[in-house]
Design a protein around this motif. Structure first.
Motif, PDB file in Angstrom:
ATOM      1  N   PRO A 282       0.826  -1.222   0.000  1.00 11.90           N
ATOM      2  CA  PRO A 282       0.000   0.000   0.000  1.00 11.90           C
ATOM      3  C   PRO A 282       0.854   1.263   0.000  1.00 11.90           C
ATOM      4  CG  PRO A 282      -0.763  -1.575   1.660  1.00 11.90           C
ATOM      5  CD  PRO A 282       0.554  -2.078   1.163  1.00 11.90           C
ATOM      6  N   LYS A 283       0.305   2.349  -0.537  1.00 15.49           N
ATOM      7  CA  LYS A 283       1.036   3.609  -0.616  1.00 15.49           C
ATOM      8  C   LYS A 283       1.389   4.145   0.761  1.00 15.49           C
ATOM      9  CE  LYS A 283      -0.735   5.142  -5.107  1.00 15.49           C
ATOM     10  NZ  LYS A 283      -1.502   6.181  -5.835  1.00 15.49           N
ATOM     11  N   THR A 284       0.528   3.879   1.747  1.00  7.44           N
ATOM     12  CA  THR A 284       0.814   4.351   3.105  1.00  7.44           C
ATOM     13  C   THR A 284       2.115   3.752   3.634  1.00  7.44           C
ATOM     14  OG1 THR A 284      -0.608   2.581   3.960  1.00  7.44           O
ATOM     15  CG2 THR A 284      -1.588   4.768   3.719  1.00  7.44           C
ATOM     16  N   ILE A 285       2.391   2.507   3.253  1.00 11.88           N
ATOM     17  CA  ILE A 285       3.627   1.852   3.683  1.00 11.88           C
ATOM     18  C   ILE A 285       4.808   2.356   2.856  1.00 11.88           C
ATOM     19  CG2 ILE A 285       4.831  -0.358   3.884  1.00 11.88           C
ATOM     20  CD1 ILE A 285       2.155  -1.686   4.403  1.00 11.88           C
ATOM     21  N   LYS A 286       4.593   2.506   1.550  1.00 15.96           N
ATOM     22  CA  LYS A 286       5.673   2.995   0.680  1.00 15.96           C
ATOM     23  C   LYS A 286       6.206   4.346   1.140  1.00 15.96           C
ATOM     24  CE  LYS A 286       4.357   0.674  -3.645  1.00 15.96           C
ATOM     25  NZ  LYS A 286       3.998   0.883  -5.069  1.00 15.96           N
ATOM     26  N   HIS A 287       5.320   5.170   1.695  1.00 15.83           N
ATOM     27  CA  HIS A 287       5.711   6.510   2.106  1.00 15.83           C
ATOM     28  C   HIS A 287       6.165   6.584   3.559  1.00 15.83           C
ATOM     29  CE1 HIS A 287       2.832   8.005  -1.278  1.00 15.83           C
ATOM     30  NE2 HIS A 287       4.034   7.709  -1.742  1.00 15.83           N
ATOM     31  N   ALA A 288       6.172   5.454   4.251  1.00 18.87           N
ATOM     32  CA  ALA A 288       6.643   5.439   5.634  1.00 18.87           C
ATOM     33  C   ALA A 288       8.142   5.711   5.683  1.00 18.87           C
ATOM     34  CB  ALA A 288       6.321   4.097   6.288  1.00 18.87           C
ATOM     35  N   GLU A 289       8.591   6.442   6.706  1.00 16.02           N
ATOM     36  CA  GLU A 289      10.000   6.815   6.800  1.00 16.02           C
ATOM     37  C   GLU A 289      10.910   5.611   6.963  1.00 16.02           C
ATOM     38  OE1 GLU A 289      10.710   9.783   9.734  1.00 16.02           O
ATOM     39  OE2 GLU A 289       9.141  11.127   9.000  1.00 16.02           O
ATOM     40  N   TRP A 290      10.400   4.543   7.559  1.00 14.27           N
ATOM     41  CA  TRP A 290      11.232   3.367   7.834  1.00 14.27           C
ATOM     42  C   TRP A 290      11.258   2.368   6.682  1.00 14.27           C
ATOM     43  CZ3 TRP A 290       8.001  -0.754   7.420  1.00 14.27           C
ATOM     44  CH2 TRP A 290       6.639  -0.543   7.698  1.00 14.27           C
ATOM     45  N   PHE A 291      10.503   2.623   5.599  1.00 16.88           N
ATOM     46  CA  PHE A 291      10.383   1.652   4.506  1.00 16.88           C
ATOM     47  C   PHE A 291      11.085   2.158   3.250  1.00 16.88           C
ATOM     48  CE2 PHE A 291       8.353  -0.380   0.884  1.00 16.88           C
ATOM     49  CZ  PHE A 291       8.326  -1.706   1.283  1.00 16.88           C
ATOM     50  N   LYS A 292      11.840   1.251   2.598  1.00 15.65           N
ATOM     51  CA  LYS A 292      12.466   1.550   1.313  1.00 15.65           C
ATOM     52  C   LYS A 292      12.085   0.464   0.305  1.00 15.65           C
ATOM     53  CE  LYS A 292      14.723   5.330   2.199  1.00 15.65           C
ATOM     54  NZ  LYS A 292      14.382   6.598   1.502  1.00 15.65           N
ATOM     55  N   GLU A 293      11.456   0.883  -0.783  1.00 16.51           N
ATOM     56  CA  GLU A 293      11.026  -0.063  -1.817  1.00 16.51           C
ATOM     57  C   GLU A 293      12.185  -0.380  -2.762  1.00 16.51           C
ATOM     58  OE1 GLU A 293       7.171  -0.418  -4.655  1.00 16.51           O
ATOM     59  OE2 GLU A 293       8.387   1.369  -4.936  1.00 16.51           O
TER      60      GLU A 293
END
Length: 381
Positions: free
Chosen positions: A331-342
């Motif tokens: 989800p986009k909410t996770i993609k934009h989380a500071e701790w997550f890198k796609e």
């Protein structure tokens, strides 16, 4: 112009609704690759095509049944079907309520596409980044053999090749000895992204460790540690085999084996994050041992219990970053989380499709060793 090697057949990509974003990225990469190689071995008419994506109609009836309709001919084409069976964002209305499409229905849609092709394609390749039912790959007692049965269904429906990533047990290919199942790993792309984002970590390699979260992930951790020149540690999962909760034996305790982690930066590597409970337990164990920054690298991230706890661990400084691929829905909410890198895998998939379509070996794409060595050399590490 050198026209050899000639393409096996005109390329056609069918990206199902559950994989449309990844499919569009793959299509763009192939267009760029073929324009770049135009002077070498690709015909002008093929290289100048705007898109290799074939439009289809996915029709869902109000009682939940469905069908797939092709909107143009596929006769003589080299067809690649891309599907993300783990995408839980696809919905439809059934009997007045919203129903989320699960893996079983996504896999059924792959079979519907194969049925709609009607044997007219010259060759059919299924790209299923997350292999359907891969966690049910072997039988223990009176259990179903879902993955083996699914692969055999694809074989009977005329599939020539199956491409997947980081499969739970590569030996599952023994279920379909008459066709090939190629298992790729995202190691190079993950290392590349990791070095780009956290390059300063490698200035002093004596301050970093690779950690395997269980014995099953040990081979993966050994590969990362040998490529990056780091030491390795292991957490052993002690399970209660007298209980089964939500399909698995609950973990009683994690036991650590390895050198001291105090003041060490940690890279935990695994194939998937489901609920994340196992990762949380290991992170807490490492923090008790006074570990420094903790990073997680994984192929698939499901976040089946949401991301609230990940947010909490990030805010408390327990987890610095999670690196994960776009091979399954995020989800986009996770993609934009500071701790997550796609980690974008569309380039690798495009190269695989390009090579297969031009009857070239994909062996160089299966082993990331040379690529990682070159990457480290360029980074002066």
């Amino acid at each position: 112009m050198n026209l050899n090697p000639i393409m096996y057949g005109e390329l056609g990509i069918i990206a199902l609704e559950n994989c449309s974003e990844l499919g569009n990225k793959v299509d763009c990469h192939i267009q760029k690759n073929r324009l770049k190689n135009l002077k070498n071995d690709i015909r002008d008419d093929e290289a100048e095509k705007k898109s290799y994506l074939l439009p289809i109609r996915q029709i869902r009836f109000s009682n939940g049944e469905a069908k797939i309709q092709l909107t143009e001919s596929v006769r003589g084409k080299d067809i690649f079907i891309i599907s993300d069976i783990g995408n839980y964002s696809c919905t439809y209305d059934m009997f007045g309520f919203v129903n989320h499409i699960g893996p079983d229905e996504h896999f059924q849609d792959i079979k519907r596409v194969l049925s709609a092709l009607g044997g007219k394609a010259r060759r059919v390749t299924v790209i299923m980044p997350l292999l359907y039912a891969s966690r049910q790959h072997r039988r223990k007692g009176r259990e179903s053999l879902d993955c083996a049965i699914a692969l055999q269904e694809l074989q009977r429906l005329g599939v020539n090749d199956i491409i997947t990533f980081d499969v739970h047990d590569p030996n599952i290919q023994n279920a379909i000895p008459q066709i090939s199942l190629e298992n790729l790993y995202p190691t190079y792309e993950i290392v590349k992204t990791f070095l780009k984002e956290e390059r300063d970590l490698f200035i002093d390699r004596t301050k970093m460790l690779v950690i395997s979260p269980d014995t099953g992930a040990m081979d993966r951790a050994i590969y990362y540690s040998s490529m990056l020149g780091l030491d390795i540690g292991l957490f052993y999962k002690r399970r209660d085999h007298s209980l089964i909760i939500k399909g698995e034996n609950p973990i009683v305790q994690h036991e650590y084996m390895g050198r001291d982690v105090e003041n060490q930066n940690i890279l935990i590597v695994d194939d998937m994050i489901a609920s994340g409970e196992s990762v949380f337990d290991i992170v807490l164990q490492l923090k008790k041992r006074k570990a420094n920054n903790i990073y997680v690298a994984t192929t698939f991230s499901f976040f089946t219990k949401g991301i609230e706890k990940f947010n909490e661990f990030y805010e408390k400084g327990y987890i610095k970053r999670v690196f994960s691929t776009n091979l399954t829905y995020i989800p986009k909410t996770i993609k934009h989380a500071e701790w997550f890198k796609e980690v974008d895998m569309s380039g690798l998939i495009a190269k695989v499709i390009d090579n297969i379509n031009c009857d070239k070996s994909i062996s160089p794409l299966l082993d990331a060793t040379e690529g990682i060595k070159e990457l480290l050399a360029k980074s002066n590490l």
